[in-house]
Motif scaffolding. Structure first.
Motif, PDB file in Angstrom:
ATOM      1  N   ARG A 336     -31.843  21.438  -3.953  1.00  0.00           N
ATOM      2  CA  ARG A 336     -31.775  22.124  -5.255  1.00  0.00           C
ATOM      3  C   ARG A 336     -30.645  23.160  -5.230  1.00  0.00           C
ATOM      4  NH1 ARG A 336     -36.287  21.125  -8.554  1.00  0.00           N
ATOM      5  NH2 ARG A 336     -34.783  21.716 -10.156  1.00  0.00           N
ATOM      6  N   GLY A 337     -30.247  23.589  -6.423  1.00  0.00           N
ATOM      7  CA  GLY A 337     -29.215  24.632  -6.513  1.00  0.00           C
ATOM      8  C   GLY A 337     -27.831  24.100  -6.209  1.00  0.00           C
ATOM      9  N   ALA A 338     -27.643  22.790  -6.410  1.00  0.00           N
ATOM     10  CA  ALA A 338     -26.377  22.163  -6.031  1.00  0.00           C
ATOM     11  C   ALA A 338     -25.692  21.518  -7.240  1.00  0.00           C
ATOM     12  CB  ALA A 338     -26.623  21.135  -4.931  1.00  0.00           C
ATOM     13  N   ALA A 339     -25.827  22.140  -8.415  1.00  0.00           N
ATOM     14  CA  ALA A 339     -25.222  21.563  -9.626  1.00  0.00           C
ATOM     15  C   ALA A 339     -23.706  21.418  -9.477  1.00  0.00           C
ATOM     16  CB  ALA A 339     -25.552  22.431 -10.838  1.00  0.00           C
ATOM     17  N   GLU A 340     -23.098  22.270  -8.629  1.00  0.00           N
ATOM     18  CA  GLU A 340     -21.645  22.184  -8.404  1.00  0.00           C
ATOM     19  C   GLU A 340     -21.214  20.799  -7.921  1.00  0.00           C
ATOM     20  OE1 GLU A 340     -18.708  24.388  -8.373  1.00  0.00           O
ATOM     21  OE2 GLU A 340     -19.939  25.094 -10.004  1.00  0.00           O
ATOM     22  N   LEU A 341     -22.154  20.077  -7.293  1.00  0.00           N
ATOM     23  CA  LEU A 341     -21.823  18.731  -6.788  1.00  0.00           C
ATOM     24  C   LEU A 341     -21.379  17.792  -7.903  1.00  0.00           C
ATOM     25  CD1 LEU A 341     -24.555  17.673  -4.207  1.00  0.00           C
ATOM     26  CD2 LEU A 341     -22.160  18.228  -3.782  1.00  0.00           C
ATOM     27  N   ARG A 342     -21.808  18.111  -9.120  1.00  0.00           N
ATOM     28  CA  ARG A 342     -21.431  17.239 -10.243  1.00  0.00           C
ATOM     29  C   ARG A 342     -19.984  17.458 -10.668  1.00  0.00           C
ATOM     30  NH1 ARG A 342     -25.527  14.299 -12.332  1.00  0.00           N
ATOM     31  NH2 ARG A 342     -27.661  15.032 -12.041  1.00  0.00           N
ATOM     32  N   LEU A 343     -19.361  18.537 -10.144  1.00  0.00           N
ATOM     33  CA  LEU A 343     -18.002  18.907 -10.576  1.00  0.00           C
ATOM     34  C   LEU A 343     -16.978  18.692  -9.478  1.00  0.00           C
ATOM     35  CD1 LEU A 343     -19.032  22.259 -12.306  1.00  0.00           C
ATOM     36  CD2 LEU A 343     -18.593  20.053 -13.407  1.00  0.00           C
ATOM     37  N   ARG A 348     -21.056  13.891  -7.688  1.00  0.00           N
ATOM     38  CA  ARG A 348     -21.604  13.437  -6.400  1.00  0.00           C
ATOM     39  C   ARG A 348     -23.118  13.265  -6.430  1.00  0.00           C
ATOM     40  NH1 ARG A 348     -17.700  16.909  -2.304  1.00  0.00           N
ATOM     41  NH2 ARG A 348     -15.871  15.589  -2.659  1.00  0.00           N
ATOM     42  N   ILE A 349     -23.801  13.865  -7.388  1.00  0.00           N
ATOM     43  CA  ILE A 349     -25.255  13.659  -7.465  1.00  0.00           C
ATOM     44  C   ILE A 349     -25.520  12.258  -8.012  1.00  0.00           C
ATOM     45  CG2 ILE A 349     -27.401  14.380  -8.598  1.00  0.00           C
ATOM     46  CD1 ILE A 349     -26.379  17.273  -8.484  1.00  0.00           C
ATOM     47  N   GLY A 350     -24.899  11.960  -9.156  1.00  0.00           N
ATOM     48  CA  GLY A 350     -25.095  10.638  -9.759  1.00  0.00           C
ATOM     49  C   GLY A 350     -24.606   9.533  -8.838  1.00  0.00           C
ATOM     50  N   GLY A 351     -23.418   9.718  -8.276  1.00  0.00           N
ATOM     51  CA  GLY A 351     -22.809   8.680  -7.429  1.00  0.00           C
ATOM     52  C   GLY A 351     -23.616   8.427  -6.169  1.00  0.00           C
ATOM     53  N   LEU A 352     -24.112   9.510  -5.559  1.00  0.00           N
ATOM     54  CA  LEU A 352     -24.889   9.365  -4.328  1.00  0.00           C
ATOM     55  C   LEU A 352     -26.182   8.608  -4.597  1.00  0.00           C
ATOM     56  CD1 LEU A 352     -25.431  10.201  -1.304  1.00  0.00           C
ATOM     57  CD2 LEU A 352     -26.709  12.129  -2.251  1.00  0.00           C
ATOM     58  N   VAL A 353     -26.903   9.057  -5.623  1.00  0.00           N
ATOM     59  CA  VAL A 353     -28.213   8.461  -5.897  1.00  0.00           C
ATOM     60  C   VAL A 353     -28.053   6.988  -6.256  1.00  0.00           C
ATOM     61  CG1 VAL A 353     -30.140   8.511  -7.547  1.00  0.00           C
ATOM     62  CG2 VAL A 353     -29.365  10.631  -6.432  1.00  0.00           C
ATOM     63  N   GLU A 354     -27.050   6.687  -7.053  1.00  0.00           N
ATOM     64  CA  GLU A 354     -26.840   5.294  -7.426  1.00  0.00           C
ATOM     65  C   GLU A 354     -26.516   4.436  -6.198  1.00  0.00           C
ATOM     66  OE1 GLU A 354     -24.149   3.162 -10.736  1.00  0.00           O
ATOM     67  OE2 GLU A 354     -25.086   5.079 -11.223  1.00  0.00           O
ATOM     68  N   GLY A 355     -25.637   4.946  -5.338  1.00  0.00           N
ATOM     69  CA  GLY A 355     -25.249   4.186  -4.146  1.00  0.00           C
ATOM     70  C   GLY A 355     -26.425   3.992  -3.197  1.00  0.00           C
ATOM     71  N   LEU A 356     -27.211   5.035  -2.985  1.00  0.00           N
ATOM     72  CA  LEU A 356     -28.356   4.914  -2.070  1.00  0.00           C
ATOM     73  C   LEU A 356     -29.385   3.935  -2.623  1.00  0.00           C
ATOM     74  CD1 LEU A 356     -28.914   8.621  -0.882  1.00  0.00           C
ATOM     75  CD2 LEU A 356     -27.744   6.766   0.325  1.00  0.00           C
ATOM     76  N   ARG A 357     -29.602   4.000  -3.933  1.00  0.00           N
ATOM     77  CA  ARG A 357     -30.574   3.057  -4.543  1.00  0.00           C
ATOM     78  C   ARG A 357     -30.094   1.624  -4.395  1.00  0.00           C
ATOM     79  NH1 ARG A 357     -32.329   5.488 -10.331  1.00  0.00           N
ATOM     80  NH2 ARG A 357     -33.849   7.008  -9.603  1.00  0.00           N
ATOM     81  N   ALA A 358     -28.776   1.425  -4.503  1.00  0.00           N
ATOM     82  CA  ALA A 358     -28.233   0.065  -4.374  1.00  0.00           C
ATOM     83  C   ALA A 358     -28.548  -0.505  -2.992  1.00  0.00           C
ATOM     84  CB  ALA A 358     -26.731   0.076  -4.619  1.00  0.00           C
ATOM     85  N   LEU A 359     -28.785   0.382  -2.026  1.00  0.00           N
ATOM     86  CA  LEU A 359     -29.112  -0.076  -0.664  1.00  0.00           C
ATOM     87  C   LEU A 359     -30.616  -0.054  -0.420  1.00  0.00           C
ATOM     88  CD1 LEU A 359     -26.271   1.722   1.351  1.00  0.00           C
ATOM     89  CD2 LEU A 359     -26.233  -0.519   0.239  1.00  0.00           C
ATOM     90  N   GLY A 360     -31.368   0.182  -1.470  1.00  0.00           N
ATOM     91  CA  GLY A 360     -32.822   0.101  -1.344  1.00  0.00           C
ATOM     92  C   GLY A 360     -33.512   1.428  -1.079  1.00  0.00           C
ATOM     93  N   ALA A 361     -32.774   2.536  -1.122  1.00  0.00           N
ATOM     94  CA  ALA A 361     -33.396   3.841  -0.851  1.00  0.00           C
ATOM     95  C   ALA A 361     -34.202   4.313  -2.052  1.00  0.00           C
ATOM     96  CB  ALA A 361     -32.322   4.873  -0.518  1.00  0.00           C
TER      97      ALA A 361
END
Ligand code: S3P
Length: 429
Positions: A336-343, A348-361
């Motif tokens: 939490r407290g990492a909204a800066e990752l979106r900038l 990086r929040i959206g991209g990370l979650v999407e990539g991890l889900r693509a691998l079954g996470a």
């Protein structure tokens, strides 16, 4: 596209290239020093090439000698430098653009800082606004406070500035202008961010005072002449981090990274890994102006943890790796407290979650962070690193623990911070 599956344990003792954040600062501050600065193990990152384009545009003499960089400083009066010819291409490097803005706020003539479309999307008013209140003419010419930045340098006055976001780049931009400003310049931060600029300015002879205020720190400095530095840049902890994460994940691994930066404002990943039950030792061997030493990490089963907002800046660039580690850790890890990752270079929040889900996470995006529940066996698949070097390296580490082939789109961008990353990873296997 790379295929990194069927990983064996990592057993190695190695070094990583010089720290990118320290290299940017050393090259830019060397401009203001009187005489020749030598920077040993200057980072080979593409982002640092962008910083050298700033020096080139200003006519500041510099050159490479193997892994080293020398810079003939022009001093605080900017004698011998000329207004930049043409626009300065900062590539995809936010650090180049924001730190150079602070430096150029007192430089002769008008500079235009521009870059890759990815950089032109990122917020620049966060540096333009304090620099304007110091007396510089700074305009963010893109829509909504984005670059190109047009900066006409001039006499500056010190300000007392409370950081509205926990950003070492904004802090550094104000300090780089402050060292050239009349009176005292101070920056107040409630959450500590990387302190490379403060350490370097002190080492170059500037009077930097750090005091405690309102639960945070106030960093104050006066206009000072800077002495040239003889600096050995430690290995980049953020480049060691994917290798450390890989060793933590792969059964039977035993990895030592030697000569790596161990500045505590950068090594939050180790504290988080420690809470996850990771097995590592970090030993500091030297500390001036930057702590460095050796990290040795061995595989251990991991457990989930929570990453708190106040520790986020100390591992901001490693949070995608925390997401990958969390897929193999028992329980639910929450950041939490990492909204800066979106900038960053990407969201990086959206991209990370999407990539991890693509691998079954099992992963979920939050407005200011993410949640990952593990352990989950990762499967093969395709991840899009969104042309972002940190996501690319995180997905490469995920590929090592996946059961079959993982294709990572956008690996070409790893050179922005760690040229040779894939080769280093492959050499370990
Ligand atoms: C950096 C600060 C951080 C970090 C970036 C480098 C620096 O950015 O993410 O990779 O060298 O000061 P912010 O200052 O935007 O948090």
């Amino acid at each position: 596209m790379n295929d990194l599956t069927e990983a064996r344990p990592i057993k190695a003792s190695l070094r990583v290239p010089g720290d990118k954040a320290i290299s940017h600062r050393a090259a830019l501050l060397a401009v203001l020093a009187e005489g020749r600065t030598t920077i040993r193990s200057f980072s080979p990152a593409g982002d640092c090439e962008a910083t050298l384009r700033v020096l080139r545009a200003l006519g500041v003499r510099h050159g490479r000698d193997g892994e080293d960089l020398w810079v003939e400083g022009v001093g605080g009066e900017w004698r011998g430098a000329h207004p930049p010819e043409g626009h300065i291409d900062c590539g995809r490097s936010g650090t180049t653009m924001r730190l150079a803005a602070g430096l150029l706020a007192a430089a002769p003539g008008t500079s235009v800082l521009t870059g890759h479309p990815q950089l032109l999307r990122r917020p620049m008013e966060r540096v333009a606004e304090p620099l304007r209140s110091m007396g510089a003419d700074v305009r963010s010419e893109g829509g909504g406070g984005t670059a190109p930045l047009t900066i006409t340098g001039g006499p500056l006055r010190g300000i007392r500035y409370r950081l509205p976001v926990a950003s070492a780049q904004v802090k550094s931009a104000v300090l780089f202008a402050g060292i050239q400003a009349d009176g005292t310049t101070s920056v107040i931060e409630t959450i500590p961010t990387r302190d490379h600029s403060e350490r370097m300015l002190s080492a170059m002879g500037a009077g930097v005072r750090v005091t405690t205020v309102d639960g945070g720190a106030e960093i104050a400095l006066e206009r000072s002449a800077l002495r040239p530095l003889e600096l050995l840049v430690p290995g980049d902890f953020s480049s060691a981090a994917p290798l450390i994460a890989a060793a933590a994940l792969l059964r039977g691994s035993d990895l030592s990274v030697r000569g790596v930066g161990l500045n505590p404002t950068r090594t939050g990943l180790l504290r988080v890994l420690g809470r996850m039950g990771g097995d590592f030792i970090a030993e500091t061997a030297g500390s001036h102006p930057e702590p460095w030493g050796e990290v040795r990490v061995r595989h251990q089963p991991l457990a989930a943890t929570a990453v708190r907002p106040e520790e986020v800046p100390s591992l901001i660039d490693e949070l995608p790796l925390v997401g990958v580690l969390a897929t193999q850790a028992g329980g639910t890890t929450e950041v939490r407290g990492a909204a800066e990752l979106r900038l960053k270079e990407s969201d990086r929040i959206g991209g990370l979650v999407e990539g991890l889900r693509a691998l079954g996470a099992e992963a979920e995006a939050l407005e200011d962070g993410f949640v990952v529940t593990g352990p989950t066996p990762l499967r093969g698949g395709r991840c899009d690193a969104l042309d972002d070097h940190r996501l690319a390296m995180a997905f490469a580490v995920a590929a090592l623990v996946a059961s079959s082939r993982v294709e990572v789109k956008g690996m070409g961008f790893v050179g922005d911070s760690f040229p040779g990353f894939i080769e280093s990873l492959e050499a370990l296997r």
